[in-house]
Design an enzyme around this catalytic site. Structure first.
Site, PDB file in Angstrom:
ATOM      1  N   SER A 103       3.699   3.281  19.102  1.00  0.00           N
ATOM      2  CA  SER A 103       2.324   2.820  19.313  1.00  0.00           C
ATOM      3  C   SER A 103       2.005   1.578  18.482  1.00  0.00           C
ATOM      4  CB  SER A 103       1.351   3.938  18.924  1.00  0.00           C
ATOM      5  OG  SER A 103       0.028   3.499  19.074  1.00  0.00           O
ATOM      6  N   ASN A 130       0.372  -4.274   8.119  1.00  0.00           N
ATOM      7  CA  ASN A 130      -0.597  -4.613   9.142  1.00  0.00           C
ATOM      8  C   ASN A 130      -1.894  -3.866   8.941  1.00  0.00           C
ATOM      9  OD1 ASN A 130      -1.350  -2.552  11.445  1.00  0.00           O
ATOM     10  ND2 ASN A 130       0.778  -2.097  10.923  1.00  0.00           N
ATOM     11  N   GLY A 189      -6.785  -2.643  12.608  1.00  0.00           N
ATOM     12  CA  GLY A 189      -8.093  -2.003  12.745  1.00  0.00           C
ATOM     13  C   GLY A 189      -8.283  -1.368  14.109  1.00  0.00           C
ATOM     14  N   CYS A 202      -6.635   8.329  10.594  1.00  0.00           N
ATOM     15  CA  CYS A 202      -7.948   7.707  10.769  1.00  0.00           C
ATOM     16  C   CYS A 202      -8.894   8.293   9.740  1.00  0.00           C
ATOM     17  CB  CYS A 202      -8.511   8.021  12.151  1.00  0.00           C
ATOM     18  SG  CYS A 202      -7.637   7.242  13.494  1.00  0.00           S
TER      19      CYS A 202
HETATM   20  C1  LIG Z   1       1.187  -3.996  14.253  1.00  0.00           C
HETATM   21  C2  LIG Z   1       1.267  -2.507  14.256  1.00  0.00           C
HETATM   22  C3  LIG Z   1       0.297  -1.759  14.905  1.00  0.00           C
HETATM   23  C4  LIG Z   1       0.344  -0.370  14.914  1.00  0.00           C
HETATM   24  N1  LIG Z   1      -0.613   0.355  15.576  1.00  0.00           N
HETATM   25  C5  LIG Z   1      -0.541   1.702  15.606  1.00  0.00           C
HETATM   26  C6  LIG Z   1      -1.495   2.470  16.337  1.00  0.00           C
HETATM   27  O1  LIG Z   1      -2.392   1.929  16.976  1.00  0.00           O
HETATM   28  N2  LIG Z   1      -1.407   3.828  16.293  1.00  0.00           N
HETATM   29  C7  LIG Z   1      -0.409   4.458  15.607  1.00  0.00           C
HETATM   30  O2  LIG Z   1      -0.357   5.682  15.586  1.00  0.00           O
HETATM   31  N3  LIG Z   1       0.534   3.761  14.935  1.00  0.00           N
HETATM   32  C8  LIG Z   1       0.492   2.408  14.919  1.00  0.00           C
HETATM   33  N4  LIG Z   1       1.463   1.696  14.249  1.00  0.00           N
HETATM   34  C9  LIG Z   1       2.531   2.411  13.556  1.00  0.00           C
HETATM   35  C10 LIG Z   1       3.835   2.415  14.366  1.00  0.00           C
HETATM   36  O3  LIG Z   1       3.653   3.096  15.576  1.00  0.00           O
HETATM   37  C11 LIG Z   1       4.957   3.084  13.564  1.00  0.00           C
HETATM   38  O4  LIG Z   1       4.604   4.413  13.257  1.00  0.00           O
HETATM   39  C12 LIG Z   1       5.226   2.361  12.270  1.00  0.00           C
HETATM   40  O5  LIG Z   1       5.129   0.977  12.456  1.00  0.00           O
HETATM   41  C13 LIG Z   1       6.598   2.680  11.681  1.00  0.00           C
HETATM   42  O6  LIG Z   1       7.626   2.383  12.567  1.00  0.00           O
HETATM   43  P1  LIG Z   1       8.417   0.965  12.546  1.00  0.00           P
HETATM   44  O7  LIG Z   1       8.906   0.766  11.148  1.00  0.00           O
HETATM   45  O8  LIG Z   1       9.528   1.155  13.545  1.00  0.00           O
HETATM   46  O9  LIG Z   1       7.456  -0.082  12.953  1.00  0.00           O
HETATM   47  C14 LIG Z   1       1.411   0.297  14.245  1.00  0.00           C
HETATM   48  C15 LIG Z   1       2.397  -0.454  13.597  1.00  0.00           C
HETATM   49  C16 LIG Z   1       2.350  -1.840  13.599  1.00  0.00           C
HETATM   50  C17 LIG Z   1       3.428  -2.601  12.891  1.00  0.00           C
END
Ligand SMILES: Cc1cc2nc3c(=O)[nH]c(=O)nc-3n(C[C@H](O)[C@H](O)[C@H](O)COP(=O)(O)O)c2cc1C
Ligand SMILES: Cc1cc2nc3c(=O)[nH]c(=O)nc-3n(C[C@H](O)[C@H](O)[C@H](O)COP(=O)(O)OP(=O)(O)OC[C@H]3O[C@@H](n4cnc5c(N)ncnc54)[C@H](O)[C@@H]3O)c2cc1C
Ligand SMILES: Cc1cc2nc3c(=O)[nH]c(=O)nc-3n(C[C@H](O)[C@H](O)[C@H](O)COP(=O)(O)OP(=O)(O)OC[C@H]3O[C@@H](n4cnc5c(N)ncnc54)[C@H](O)[C@@H]3O)c2cc1C
Ligand SMILES: Cc1cc2nc3c(=O)[nH]c(=O)nc-3n(C[C@H](O)[C@H](O)[C@H](O)COP(=O)(O)O)c2cc1C
Ligand code: FES
Ligand code: FES
Lengths: 304, 271, 271, 304
Positions: free
Chosen positions: A22, A69, A72, A130
Site C-alpha cells: 500500500s 515519508n 498524510g 492511524c
Molecule cells: C510513500 C509511502 C506511502 C505509504 N502509504 C501507506 C498507506 O497508505 N497505508 C499503509 O498501510 N502503508 C503505507 N506505506 C507503508 C508500506 O506499505 C510498507 O508497509 C512500508 O513501506 C515497508 O515496506 P517497504 O520497505 O517495502 O517499502 C507507505 C510507504 C511509503 C514508502
C-alpha cells in the site's frame, strides 16, 4: 518446468507470493506494468471514508538505504475510489485489497460497509497505524485493545478477506498480533513503517513538514524480518511479510522466517519492475534447488 | 515510459561547475518532449533515483545538464564513458505549445536552462518564434549552448548582459511565457505572468506517480503530483508560499577531511 | 597500520574466475608480512570493509587475489585502473618462520593460495626450503603464478597433478606446515598436523580488534579475534567444529533479471 | 580561529562533542589513534562483574547501510579490567567511562562498587539492554521500574558521572527516560541497537548464532534521531545521541535535535578516523557560519 509459486492463504488463493504494498503502487493503474503475471495482488493506497488532502511538502526524505515519508494519507475518499478505480479492478485477474483507515473505530466500520460487495474490491487491509482521535491521538496499533476493536468493526461488515497491518512502533508486537487475530483477522501484515526523523541543517527544523515520518526501504529489512518472524510464531493465521524487500533473496528470508507471502514497497521506486524481479528470482531459486513448489521451502519456526 | 540500462556516451562542460552528460537510450530519446524528465538510477549508489530534465534528445542519445550538489549528482559526474546508468523515462507532462501564440519567451535561471533547448525545438516545430532569456549569478555560470536566434543574458553581477534577474530582463510582450528555475524565481514569474507555464522541482520518491511524495500545493486547494500532472504547471495554479523554498542546491558546508573516500583523492596516512 | 586511498594499478587473471588486483599503497606494501591482510573500503559500496590476504607486496604495490562471490568482490572486480579504494593495513598477525625448521610445506586450497607467495618469500628469507602443495577443483581453478622451485598440484577431478585434496597430496615430512583454505580443509590440516600454522577466515566488522565480531573459538575455551591474534593460529588451538563452516563462497543462486543494474548490461525495455 | 567545541554536561566537562561508543572502540587501546585531540571521551566495551566468553560465531552480519551484532558482551570481568586497562586510562587526557552490565540489579551495584574510585575510571554508562534473570529474562530497559532500580543501584555506589543508555526496543522511550532521570542519572544515552534478524538461505536458519542481533549503522540514524529527540524533549539532564552517525552532518542533526553530545560507533569500522572526521567537520561547519562556539548552534526543541 516452472515451479508452482501459488500461495494458499486459507481465506484466499494467490497466484504468487509477491504483493504490491500500500502507498507504493498507487491504485495499480499508474505504472503500465508489463510483468502483471508476476503480481499476486495489489494493496491500494490507504484511503479514508472522506477525501484527504495529505500533508504539505516536503513529504519524503532519503536516508541511508531507506526513506522517510509523511504523505498524510492523501486520498480521494470512498466515493471517488468506487467510481474511478473499482470498475478497473474488477477486470483484473488478481485481487485488489483496499488499505482502509479511520480516525475512529466507527469510521473503519463505515468505510468497510461502503466498499463491501462492490465488484473490484477484493478485500481489506486494515491500517492501524492511524491516530485514534477518540483516545487523544494514540495510535490504534499501539494498543492491543484498540487494534482489536478496529478489527472487529471491519470484520462485522464484510465476508471478504480482512488483513490487519501491524505497526512496528510498539513494545510487544506479538501481543497486538494475538489480539487482532482473536478479533477475526484473516491474515496479518507485518510491518508498516518505523517512526523516524531527519533534521535540515539550513532551517534547523525537521526536513519533513509533518516533522516525523515512516522509514521504509532496505534499511529496515532486518528489523521488519525480526518482527514478522515474531508475529508468525505467535499466531495461526498467515503472515504477510513487509519491509525493505528489494530482491528475491530478501523475500525468501521472510518466507523462511514463517511468512506465507510478502509485500514489496519502496523497492518499486528504484525499479518499477521490482515485483517481477522478486517473483522470477524466487522461481529461479526453487528451480535451482529442484523444488517444484514453494511449499518445499524449509521454514524456520522454532517453538521456544 | 522506458527503462534503459544506458551507457554514458558524452560529457562536456557548459559553464562553471555545469556539465552535460549524454546516455545512449534511443527509445527514451525518441519519446522525450520539452519539459519532461528522466529519473536516473545508480547501482551502487543512493536508494532513490534522481530526476533530471531532458536537456537534449536525438541521435539515440538523451542529454541532461547538471551541477554536483550532493551524493547522486557527484556520483553522476564521476562516471566514465561506457559506465551504465538506469535511465527511466520520459516522465511527466511537458510544456504545451500552441501555434496561436505566434511568439514565446523561454525564461530560465541557473540550471533552469535545462529544458529550454528542447522547448525551443518544440516551439519552433509548432511554428512559434522563440526568445530565450537566461539569467545566472555571473557570466561564468551562464550556459554556453544556444542554437537559436534571439537570446538575452542576465547576470546578478552584470558581468554579462542585463544586470538583474532573467524575469526582470524580459522587456517585450510575448504570446506565451515558459519558465524554469529555482522555485522562488518561478513565484516571481507567476506574479508577472499568471498564465506562464513553469517547470517546478520537488523531492521525488518514484517519479512515476505512485508515491505521492512530489506534492505540489495548488491555489485551488489540495496537491498535484509534480511527476505526473507536472512538472509543468500554469504559474498561477501553484500555491507558491506553500511550495518548499528550502530545497537548497548547496550542500551544508562541512568538511570531513579524514573520511576515506575515493572522492577525496589519494594519499596514505598512518592510523 | 596505514590507511591509503590507493589507485588500482594492476589487474590480471590467474585462474578461472580468479583475479589479482594491485593497489599503489607503498607504506602498506613495505610493512606487509605473510599471512597478514588488508581491509578494503569502497565508496559508494557496502558499509563494511572487506578483508583480503596480502598476495604480493613490493614496488609500492599491494596485491590481492580474489573471486567474485558477492557485492564487495563484484564491485572490486569492476574497478578500472586509477579508481581509488581505501586500503587499511597491514592487519593481523601473520605466519611465524623459524630457521630451525629447515623445510616448510605451504598447503593451500582454492583461494587459500592467497598468502602463499608471501609465505614462500618470507620462508626463504628465513633460510627455509619451501614446498607448495596447492589444490583446487579442476586444473582451471588452480592459480597460475608460482615463482618457487617445488610445487605439487592437486585437483578434485584429477585434471592436473594429484587427484584429491591438497592435504592428502602432502607425502613427505616437513619441518613445519603452513596452511590456508576453506575452514573444513583447515580442520583436516589440524587432524594431521596439530602444530601447523593455519590462516582462518571469519566475518569481520572492523579488522582492527575493536568489535569482537571475528571470534575464533579456541580449544582452550573462549574466543580470540581473527583480526588481531589471528588470522594465523596453531591448528590444534582452534575449536574447528565451533568455527562456522557455513561461510559460503557461492551466492544463493537467484537471478533478478529485471533489476536495473549496471552489472546486468545494457538494453532498453518498456515498463 | 578555531570554534570552541567543548561541551558542559553539568556533571562533566568534555573537550568536544564526539564520544567513542561502547563496543565499537574496544578499551580505547586497540587502534593507534593519531587524532586523539578530537576524542571527547571513550565508553569502553560493555563489561560484567565476571568474565564472559560471549556468543559463538557468526556474531555479525552486514545489512543495507547497517550491521547486526550479537557479541554477547564478551569481556574480561571487573578484575582484569582494573588490572589491564584502568592504569592506562588514568594517563589519558580525556575520560573513559565503563559500560556496565548485570543480570540482576545487585550485580550492577556490585560492579559499580568495585570500579568506583579506581584511577582511570571516569564514570559509568549503564547498559540496561540486558536480560533481567530475576524477571524471566525481560530486558531491564523495557520496564521503567526495572530501569530505575538499576539506575538507583549504580547511583548509590558512586559519585562519578552515571549515564544510562536507553534501548530503542520499547513502546514508550520517554517513560523509561523519565524514570531513570528520576532515579538519579546524570545523562541519558539514546540509543542502543535495534533488534533485528537475518536468515541464511543455505542453512535456513538465522545467520547469527544467537539468532537475533542489534542493528547499528547509518540505516538506523533516522530512527535513533527521532528517539533521541523524544528523550531530549522529556528530560532535563543532558542527552547523548547515538545511532548511525558517520559524518559531521549526522552529528549536527542530533545536536540540533536537542542532544548535548554524540557517540560514534559502527562508523569507526569503515573508517578508523571517523571520530576525527566528525569533530573536525563540526568545527569547519561552525566556522563557515561565523560561530565561535557550539553553543551558538540553534536547537529544535518545540514544546508541543
Ligand atoms: C510513500 C509511502 C506511502 C505509504 N502509504 C501507506 C498507506 O497508505 N497505508 C499503509 O498501510 N502503508 C503505507 N506505506 C507503508 C508500506 O506499505 C510498507 O508497509 C512500508 O513501506 C515497508 O515496506 P517497504 O520497505 O517495502 O517499502 C507507505 C510507504 C511509503 C514508502
Ligand atoms: C522534475 C525535475 C527536474 C530536474 N532537473 C534537473 C536538471 O535538469 N539539472 C539538475 O542539475 N537538477 C535537476 N533537478 C534537481 C535534481 O534532481 C537534484 O539536484 C538531485 O536530485 C540532487 O541529488 P543529489 O544526490 O546530488 O543531492 P542530495 O544529496 O540528494 O541533495 C543535495 C541538495 O540538493 C537538494 N535537493 C535534492 N533533491 C532535490 C530536488 N529534487 N529538488 C530540489 N532540491 C533537491 C537537497 O535539499 C540538498 O540540499 C530536477 C529535479 C526535478 C524534480
Ligand atoms: C583474514 C581474511 C582474509 C581473506 N582473504 C581473502 C583473499 O585473499 N581472497 C578472497 O577472495 N577472499 C578472502 N577473504 C574472504 C573475503 O573477505 C570475502 O570473500 C569477502 O568479504 C566477500 O565479500 P562480498 O561482499 O563479495 O560477499 P558478501 O556479499 O558479503 O558475501 C557473499 C558470500 O560470501 C560469504 N562471505 C562473506 N564474507 C565472508 C568472510 N569474511 N569469510 C568467509 N565468507 C564470507 C557469505 O557467507 C556469502 O555467502 C578473506 C577473509 C578474511 C577474514
Ligand atoms: C559490535 C558492537 C558491539 C557493541 N557493544 C556494546 C556494548 O557492549 N554495550 C553497549 O551499551 N552498546 C554496545 N553497542 C552499541 C553501540 O554502542 C551503539 O549504541 C550502537 O551501535 C548504535 O550506534 P552506531 O550506529 O553509531 O554504531 C555495540 C555495537 C556494536 C556494533
Ligand atoms: S514522485 Fe512519486 S508520485 Fe511523484
Ligand atoms: S573484526 Fe572487529 S575485532 Fe576482529
Amino acid at each position: 518446468m516452472t515451479a508452482d509459486l501459488s500461495v494458499d492463504l486459507g481465506h484466499l488463493r494467490l497466484r504468487g507470493p509477491v504483493i504490491a504494498a500500500s502507498g507504493t503502487f498507487g491504485y495499480g493503474t499508474e505504472v503500465p506494468l508489463l510483468e502483471r503475471r508476476t503480481l499476486a495482488a495489489v494493496v491500494s493506497k490507504g484511503i479514508f471514508l472522506r477525501p484527504r488532502p495529505g500533508t504539505p511538502p516536503p513529504r519524503i526524505v532519503e536516508t541511508p538505504s531507506g526513506m522517510l515519508n509523511a504523505i498524510g494519507l492523501q486520498g480521494p475518499g470512498a466515493e471517488a475510489l468506487l467510481r474511478d478505480y473499482a470498475p478497473l479492478w474488477s477486470a483484473w485477474d488478481f485481487p485488489v485489497l483496499v488499505n482502509i483507515n479511520g480516525e475512529t473505530v466507527e469510521e473503519y466500520g463505515e468505510l468497510t460497509a461502503q466498499l463491501d460487495g462492490v465488484p473490484g474490491v477484493g478485500g481489506f487491509e486494515v491500517n492501524i497505524s492511524c491516530p485514534n482521535v477518540e483516545q487523544g491521538g494514540m495510535y490504534f496499533g499501539n494498543d492491543p485493545r484498540a487494534a482489536a476493536d478496529v478489527t472487529r468493526a471491519v470484520r462485522r461488515r464484510t465476508k471478504l478477506p480482512v488483513w490487519v497491518k501491524l505497526t512496528p512502533n510498539v513494545g510487544d508486537i506479538a501481543e497486538v498480533a494475538r489480539a487482532v487475530e482473536d478479533a477475526g483477522a484473516d491474515a496479518l501484515c507485518a510491518v508498516n513503517t518505523f517512526l523516524g526523523m531527519s533534521i535540515d541543517l539550513h532551517s534547523f527544523r525537521p526536513r519533513l513538514s509533518f516533522r516525523t515520518g515512516g522509514l521504509s526501504g532496505p534499511a529496515i529489512r532486518p528489523l521488519a524480518l525480526h518482527l514478522a518472524h515474531q508475529v508468525a510464531r505467535n499466531v495461526q493465521v498467515p503472515v504477510i511479510g513487509i519491509g525493505g524487500i528489494a530482491g528475491p533473496e530478501d523475500a525468501l528470508e521472510f518466507l523462511v522466517a514463517g511468512c506465507a507471502a510478502v509485500q514489496v514497497g519502496t523497492a518499486t521506486f528504484a525499479d518499477p519492475r521490482a515485483i517481477a524481479g522478486v517473483h522470477d528470482g524466487i522461481a529461479a531459486y526453487l528451480e535451482s534447488k529442484g523444488w517444484t513448489s514453494l511449499k518445499e521451502l524449509p521454514r524456520y519456526l522454532p517453538l521456544d | 515510459m522506458f527503462e534503459a540500462s544506458a551507457p554514458l556516451s558524452e560529457r562536456r562542460q557548459v559553464a562553471r561547475d555545469m556539465f552535460v552528460l549524454g546516455f545512449d537510450a534511443p527509445a527514451v530519446a525518441a519519446a522525450a518532449k520539452a519539459g519532461q524528465f528522466v529519473n536516473l538510477g545508480l547501482q551502487p549508489g543512493p536508494l532513490l533515483r534522481r530526476p533530471f530534465s531532458v536537456y537534449r534528445a536525438g541521435g539515440g542519445r538523451v542529454e541532461i545538464v547538471l551541477r554536483a550538489v550532493g551524493e547522486g549528482t557527484s556520483q553522476l559526474l564521476s562516471l566514465r564513458e561506457g559506465d551504465l546508468v538506469s535511465v527511466l523515462g520520459p516522465l511527466g507532462t511537458g510544456f504545451r505549445f500552441d501555434p496561436a501564440w505566434r511568439s514565446v519567451a523561454l525564461v530560465s535561471g541557473g540550471l533552469g536552462l535545462a529544458p529550454m533547448l528542447l522547448a525551443a525545438r518544440d516551439a519552433r516545430a509548432a511554428g512559434l518564434s522563440v526568445h530565450w532569456v537566461h539569467g545566472a549569478r555571473t557570466a561564468w555560470d551562464l550556459g554556453s549552448e544556444w542554437d537559436g536566434e534571439e537570446a538575452t543574458w542576465a547576470t546578478d553581477d552584470g558581468s554579462r548582459g542585463f544586470q538583474g534577474s532573467a524575469v526582470a530582463a524580459v522587456e517585450e510582450e510575448f504570446g506565451a511565457v515558459l519558465a524554469c528555475g529555482p522555485n522562488p524565481m518561478l513565484a516571481a514569474v507567476a506574479e508577472r505572468w499568471p498564465d506562464a507555464q513553469v517547470a517546478v522541482e520537488t523531492y521525488m520518491g518514484c517519479g512515476t506517480g505512485v508515491c505521492l511524495g512530489c506534492a505540489v500545493p495548488l491555489t485551488a486547494g489540495g496537491y498535484d503530483r509534480a511527476c505526473r500532472e507536472g512538472p509543468v504547471y500554469r504559474a498561477a495554479d501553484v500555491d507558491w508560499p506553500a511550495l518548499p523554498s528550502h530545497l537548497y542546491y548547496t550542500a551544508v558546508p562541512v568538511a570531513s577531511p579524514s573520511r576515506p573516500s575515493p572522492a577525496t583523492g589519494g594519499g596514505e596516512v598512518p592510523v
